[in-house]
Design an enzyme around this catalytic site. Structure first.
Site, PDB file in Angstrom:
ATOM      1  N   ALA A   3       0.861  -1.179   0.000  1.00  0.00           N
ATOM      2  CA  ALA A   3       0.000   0.000   0.000  1.00  0.00           C
ATOM      3  C   ALA A   3       0.900   1.233   0.000  1.00  0.00           C
ATOM      4  CB  ALA A   3      -0.870  -0.018   1.250  1.00  0.00           C
ATOM      5  N   GLU A  24       3.543  -5.777   7.258  1.00  0.00           N
ATOM      6  CA  GLU A  24       2.686  -4.769   7.886  1.00  0.00           C
ATOM      7  C   GLU A  24       2.958  -4.571   9.371  1.00  0.00           C
ATOM      8  OE1 GLU A  24       1.762  -6.844   5.561  1.00  0.00           O
ATOM      9  OE2 GLU A  24       0.306  -5.935   4.209  1.00  0.00           O
ATOM     10  N   GLU A  77      -0.711  -9.215  -1.424  1.00  0.00           N
ATOM     11  CA  GLU A  77      -2.153  -9.482  -1.365  1.00  0.00           C
ATOM     12  C   GLU A  77      -2.762  -9.448  -2.761  1.00  0.00           C
ATOM     13  OE1 GLU A  77      -3.294  -8.018   3.113  1.00  0.00           O
ATOM     14  OE2 GLU A  77      -2.806  -6.450   1.681  1.00  0.00           O
ATOM     15  N   GLY A  93       0.381  -5.135   0.616  1.00  0.00           N
ATOM     16  CA  GLY A  93      -0.690  -5.087  -0.369  1.00  0.00           C
ATOM     17  C   GLY A  93      -0.264  -5.650  -1.719  1.00  0.00           C
TER      18      GLY A  93
HETATM   19  C1  3H9 Z   1       0.435  -2.452   3.279  1.00  0.00           C
HETATM   20  O1  3H9 Z   1       0.698  -2.882   2.193  1.00  0.00           O
HETATM   21  C2  3H9 Z   1      -0.925  -2.560   3.904  1.00  0.00           C
HETATM   22  C3  3H9 Z   1      -1.863  -3.509   3.189  1.00  0.00           C
HETATM   23  O2  3H9 Z   1      -1.794  -4.802   3.725  1.00  0.00           O
HETATM   24  C4  3H9 Z   1      -3.308  -3.128   3.351  1.00  0.00           C
HETATM   25  C5  3H9 Z   1      -3.775  -1.881   2.771  1.00  0.00           C
HETATM   26  C6  3H9 Z   1      -5.278  -1.764   2.806  1.00  0.00           C
HETATM   27  N1  3H9 Z   1       4.673   3.533   0.271  1.00  0.00           N
HETATM   28  O3  3H9 Z   1      13.323   1.539   0.714  1.00  0.00           O
HETATM   29  P1  3H9 Z   1      13.771   2.323  -0.453  1.00  0.00           P
HETATM   30  C7  3H9 Z   1       9.481   4.881  -0.921  1.00  0.00           C
HETATM   31  S1  3H9 Z   1       1.587  -1.638   4.215  1.00  0.00           S
HETATM   32  C8  3H9 Z   1       5.154   4.733  -0.098  1.00  0.00           C
HETATM   33  O4  3H9 Z   1      14.909   3.259  -0.273  1.00  0.00           O
HETATM   34  P2  3H9 Z   1      14.829  -0.007  -1.801  1.00  0.00           P
HETATM   35  C9  3H9 Z   1      10.560   5.242   0.099  1.00  0.00           C
HETATM   36  O5  3H9 Z   1      10.067   6.145   1.053  1.00  0.00           O
HETATM   37  C10 3H9 Z   1       3.011  -1.521   3.171  1.00  0.00           C
HETATM   38  N2  3H9 Z   1       6.454   4.947  -0.357  1.00  0.00           N
HETATM   39  O6  3H9 Z   1      14.065   1.377  -1.724  1.00  0.00           O
HETATM   40  C11 3H9 Z   1      11.619   5.834  -0.793  1.00  0.00           C
HETATM   41  O7  3H9 Z   1      11.210   7.152  -1.127  1.00  0.00           O
HETATM   42  P3  3H9 Z   1      12.294   8.294  -1.462  1.00  0.00           P
HETATM   43  C12 3H9 Z   1       3.774  -2.779   3.169  1.00  0.00           C
HETATM   44  C13 3H9 Z   1       7.284   3.907  -0.257  1.00  0.00           C
HETATM   45  O8  3H9 Z   1      15.008  -0.315  -3.241  1.00  0.00           O
HETATM   46  C14 3H9 Z   1      11.512   4.998  -2.065  1.00  0.00           C
HETATM   47  O9  3H9 Z   1      10.206   4.406  -2.039  1.00  0.00           O
HETATM   48  N3  3H9 Z   1       4.968  -2.602   2.393  1.00  0.00           N
HETATM   49  C15 3H9 Z   1       6.836   2.635   0.123  1.00  0.00           C
HETATM   50  O10 3H9 Z   1      15.992   0.010  -0.881  1.00  0.00           O
HETATM   51  C16 3H9 Z   1      12.545   3.901  -2.145  1.00  0.00           C
HETATM   52  O11 3H9 Z   1      12.492   3.108  -0.964  1.00  0.00           O
HETATM   53  C17 3H9 Z   1       6.143  -2.261   2.936  1.00  0.00           C
HETATM   54  O12 3H9 Z   1       6.264  -2.076   4.126  1.00  0.00           O
HETATM   55  C18 3H9 Z   1       5.459   2.465   0.390  1.00  0.00           C
HETATM   56  N4  3H9 Z   1       4.950   1.271   0.731  1.00  0.00           N
HETATM   57  O13 3H9 Z   1      13.811  -1.052  -1.190  1.00  0.00           O
HETATM   58  C19 3H9 Z   1       7.298  -2.164   1.982  1.00  0.00           C
HETATM   59  N5  3H9 Z   1       7.893   1.783   0.144  1.00  0.00           N
HETATM   60  O14 3H9 Z   1      13.071   7.759  -2.649  1.00  0.00           O
HETATM   61  C20 3H9 Z   1       8.209  -1.055   2.345  1.00  0.00           C
HETATM   62  C21 3H9 Z   1       8.963   2.508  -0.221  1.00  0.00           C
HETATM   63  O15 3H9 Z   1      11.460   9.479  -1.731  1.00  0.00           O
HETATM   64  N6  3H9 Z   1       9.240  -0.841   1.365  1.00  0.00           N
HETATM   65  N7  3H9 Z   1       8.612   3.789  -0.455  1.00  0.00           N
HETATM   66  O16 3H9 Z   1      13.122   8.391  -0.206  1.00  0.00           O
HETATM   67  C22 3H9 Z   1      10.390  -1.542   1.333  1.00  0.00           C
HETATM   68  O17 3H9 Z   1      10.584  -2.471   2.092  1.00  0.00           O
HETATM   69  C23 3H9 Z   1      11.448  -1.116   0.343  1.00  0.00           C
HETATM   70  O18 3H9 Z   1      11.100   0.159  -0.116  1.00  0.00           O
HETATM   71  C24 3H9 Z   1      11.635  -2.045  -0.870  1.00  0.00           C
HETATM   72  C25 3H9 Z   1      12.633  -1.368  -1.857  1.00  0.00           C
HETATM   73  C26 3H9 Z   1      12.216  -3.385  -0.412  1.00  0.00           C
HETATM   74  C27 3H9 Z   1      10.348  -2.267  -1.613  1.00  0.00           C
END
Ligand code: 3H9
Length: 646
Positions: free
Chosen positions: A62, A124, A104, A101
């Site tokens: 999400a 999450e 999901e 998400g």
């Molecule tokens: C969810 O999904 C809830 C659902 O179950 C239900 C909903 C109804 N959103 O980490 P990075 C940005 S909860 C917005 O350096 P990497 C981050 O801030 C979500 N922004 O990259 C950064 O911005 P900036 C569950 C996001 O290549 C840029 O992307 N998901 C999100 O080292 C790059 O990020 C997670 O918790 C987001 N969800 O790693 C996943 N994610 O460039 C969280 C990232 O402006 N994310 N950004 O500073 C991660 O674990 C890592 O970002 C990922 C890539 C492994 C994907």
């Protein structure tokens, strides 16, 4: 450009998501996917659909930036249902990470395929919430309850091969993902389709299973609420019909999304992502780091060398003589052997790590090093002698760093030619484990050198935070105030054990006094004595009284507490009560919450002074220092965040 595009490969449609940086499920993306299902359902030429993503990853979840705002349609659970109800089978083709998400959505598809190196997970709980679009309901139907409990309550993603063995994905490919996914879809169409995930049975374990899991999850959660609430959702998913479990999950998700813990964890999430790339260094090119030197093979030096080797950087380890060098190499070997025992490294990797270390007493071996980190004894004369030698041994553009924790880096750098390449890099022990890296520039430090410090932080997977120069930098300065605040409570008559218990209940692994007993009271004592000898007015602390009575902590059989021989369990000490009797002036009773509020308030007050003096750039940086260097509970968001909500 549209975030969702549709192309055709014969009778198979390819839906491509392109929503940089991580394909998060913004409202535009949810709408785009919804419309894609509608379009493709209505198209008689299409028999199956491959869902694939552009950029570095599959859908990473999400959009966390939308969490503080009113939810907009289409809601994610409805979108997942819509994909599952599509008239044609969808195949999720995963590269990078399918998280939250994103996974999901993949579970709404009839099939999931992945490239080697991809990972899937439901992180999450690390954001203080539970999966909110069927993660707790569909995962047990796909992989069984046990695997679902592990995945959801830990929040840790699994790699493609493991996901395959758990049944979370149906196939793993090397090579071109889209071509393989298309071939997979074509092949799947030749057989009867498996039922959609919602229609698959789930075997409900007995009550004993849930009791055991609850204990284990509570222990690992250390006060965080979401993992236990996720467990409740999983139990509901195993015991109630699909729709009822979905409603329960949704309600839990909405409750938690508005909670203090979720707000704190979101704050930390964004702070951690901002930290490695500070805005003021945009455009500053770091020096490429191909090789490094470490001076000193003690606990810190060996830990730093291990961290460099973990990142694949060749290391030259320097010590003053052969004996010290052998000890340093033994320290390093001990670290890698420990990693092998804990399953973090294979024997072969440990050997390769050792093989990448050149051990020598000859500074000339550093002639081509890009970076040298000094980690010798905390004494200005010793450190300056090291930098004198580095000045002649190293390239003029090599970055020269000190790992001092208390000395003034400006004094260490005095007289160094090209001081623009000098910097403080303050690691925390064990340096190969602790994620905090305080980066301390001196006035002459160039942006390139500073940028190199941050680049190193990224390479080592650290949380780099810039600190100005003051005694103890950000972290140890706050620690000093915290300890002083705890001693003041003792003077007012609050029991030592009550203070420790209160901070444990707040979420720290240990209270301030137990922690000193473990680390030793003498280190801070010697610093105070040094300052006194230099003419500074350092008032006597209660810790001084204990050290003078040879109570230096566990290593002397007692500090703030007594310890039975060979035991680590602290026992209240009559000897301490006697030693401190005439310093204890009150008989204050405080409940645990009040103790914790007071001490966290002290930390935050020091943090505010640090900000006012320009030592730290932001409250979020201070929070990161406390979380990653000093065991502050992550789900409280750090002292500045916690104080702002109190
Ligand atoms: C969810 O999904 C809830 C659902 O179950 C239900 C909903 C109804 N959103 O980490 P990075 C940005 S909860 C917005 O350096 P990497 C981050 O801030 C979500 N922004 O990259 C950064 O911005 P900036 C569950 C996001 O290549 C840029 O992307 N998901 C999100 O080292 C790059 O990020 C997670 O918790 C987001 N969800 O790693 C996943 N994610 O460039 C969280 C990232 O402006 N994310 N950004 O500073 C991660 O674990 C890592 O970002 C990922 C890539 C492994 C994907």
């Amino acid at each position: 450009m549209s975030v969702v595009t549709i192309s055709r490969n014969g009778d198979i449609a390819v839906v491509t998501v392109d929503n940089p940086p991580v394909n998060a499920l913004s409202q535009a993306l949810r709408r785009g996917l919804w419309d894609a299902v509608e379009t493709l359902d209505a198209d008689p030429q299409v028999r199956a659909v491959v869902l694939i993503c552009a950029g570095r990853t599959f859908i990473a979840g999400a959009d966390v930036t939308e969490f503080g705002k009113p939810p907009l349609e289409p809601h994610l659970p409805d979108l997942v249902d819509r994909i599952e109800a599509a008239a044609k089978p969808w195949v999720a083709a995963i590269h990078g990470s399918a998280l939250g998400g994103g996974f999901e959505v993949a579970m709404g598809c009839r099939f999931r395929v992945a490239v080697e190196g991809a990972s899937v997970g439901l992180p999450e709980v690390s954001l203080g919430i539970v999966p909110g679009a069927s993660g707790t309901v569909r995962t047990p139907r796909l992989a069984g309850v046990e695997a679902a409990v592990d995945l959801v309550t830990s929040g840790k993603p699994v790699k493609a091969a493991k996901a395959l063995s758990l049944g979370l994905v149906d196939a793993v490919f090397a090579g071109d993902l889209q071509a393989n996914a298309l071939a997979f879809a074509r092949d799947a169409l030749t057989r009867e389709l498996p039922p959609p995930v919602l229609a698959r049975p789930v075997a409900a374990p007995d009550a004993a299973f849930w009791d055991e899991k609850r204990k284990a999850v509570a222990k690992a959660a250390k006060g965080a609420e979401a993992p236990l609430r996720a467990l409740d959702c999983l139990r509901k998913a195993a015991e109630a019909p699909f729709a009822e479990a979905m409603a329960f999950e949704r309600q839990t998700f909405l409750d938690l999304r508005a909670s203090d813990q979720a707000a704190a964890l979101r704050h930390v999430f964004f702070a951690e992502r901002a930290a490695p790339r500070p805005a003021h260094l945009k455009g500053a090119d770091p020096l490429p780091l191909r090789s490094a030197g470490v001076i000193g093979g003690g606990t810190m030096g060996a830990g730093i060398a291990a961290a460099l080797r973990d990142a694949g950087i060749p290391v030259t380890l320097i010590e003053r003589d052969d004996e010290a060098l052998a000890r340093g190499m033994a320290n390093l070997r001990g670290i890698f052997d420990g990693a092998v025992k804990r399953g973090k490294l294979s024997e072969a990797q440990a050997e390769a790590h050792m093989a990448g270390v050149t051990a020598t007493t000859d500074y000339a071996a550093l002639s081509d090093a890009d970076l040298v980190i000094e980690a010798v004894f905390e004494e200005i004369g010793v450190k300056r002698a090291v930098f004198d030698r580095l000045a002649t041994a190293c390239r003029a553009d090599a970055v020269l760093a000190t790992n001092t924790s208390y000395l003034d880096p400006r004094l260490i750098a005095e007289g160094l030619p090209h001081p623009d390449r000098f910097i403080g890099l303050h690691f925390f022990s064990p340096a190969n484990v602790m994620r905090l890296l305080e980066i301390v520039p001196v006035p002459e430090t160039s942006d390139r050198t500073l940028a190199t410090g941050f680049a190193l932080g990224r390479m080592l997977n650290k949380v780099p935070v810039q600190s100005g120069i003051c005694e103890g930098f950000i972290g140890n300065r706050i620690l000093k105030r915290y300890r002083a605040g705890a001693e003041t409570l003792v003077r007012q008559g609050v029991a030592i054990a009550d203070i420790d218990a209160a901070m444990r209940a707040y979420g720290f692994a240990m209270g301030p006094f137990e922690a000193q007993d473990l680390g030793g009271l003498d280190i801070a004592f010697l610093q105070r004595e040094g300052a006194r000898a230099a003419g500074q007015d350092v008032p006597e602390t209660l810790g001084d009284i204990l050290v003078r009575a040879n109570r230096k902590g566990q290593k002397t059989g007692g500090g703030w507490y007594d310890y039975a021989p060979g035991e680590r369990r602290p026992q209240p000490s009559a000897a301490v009560a006697e030693l401190l009797a005439d310093r204890i002036t009150g008989r204050t009773q405080m409940d645990p919450e009040a103790i914790a509020r007071h001490l966290v308030g002290e930390m935050a007050a020091e943090g505010r002074a640090i900000l006012d003096e320009g030592i730290a750039a932001s409250p979020a940086d201070i929070d990161l220092v406390e979380i990653h260097g000093y065991g502050f509970p992550r789900w409280r968001g750090g002292p500045m965040f916690a104080a702002s909500r109190a």
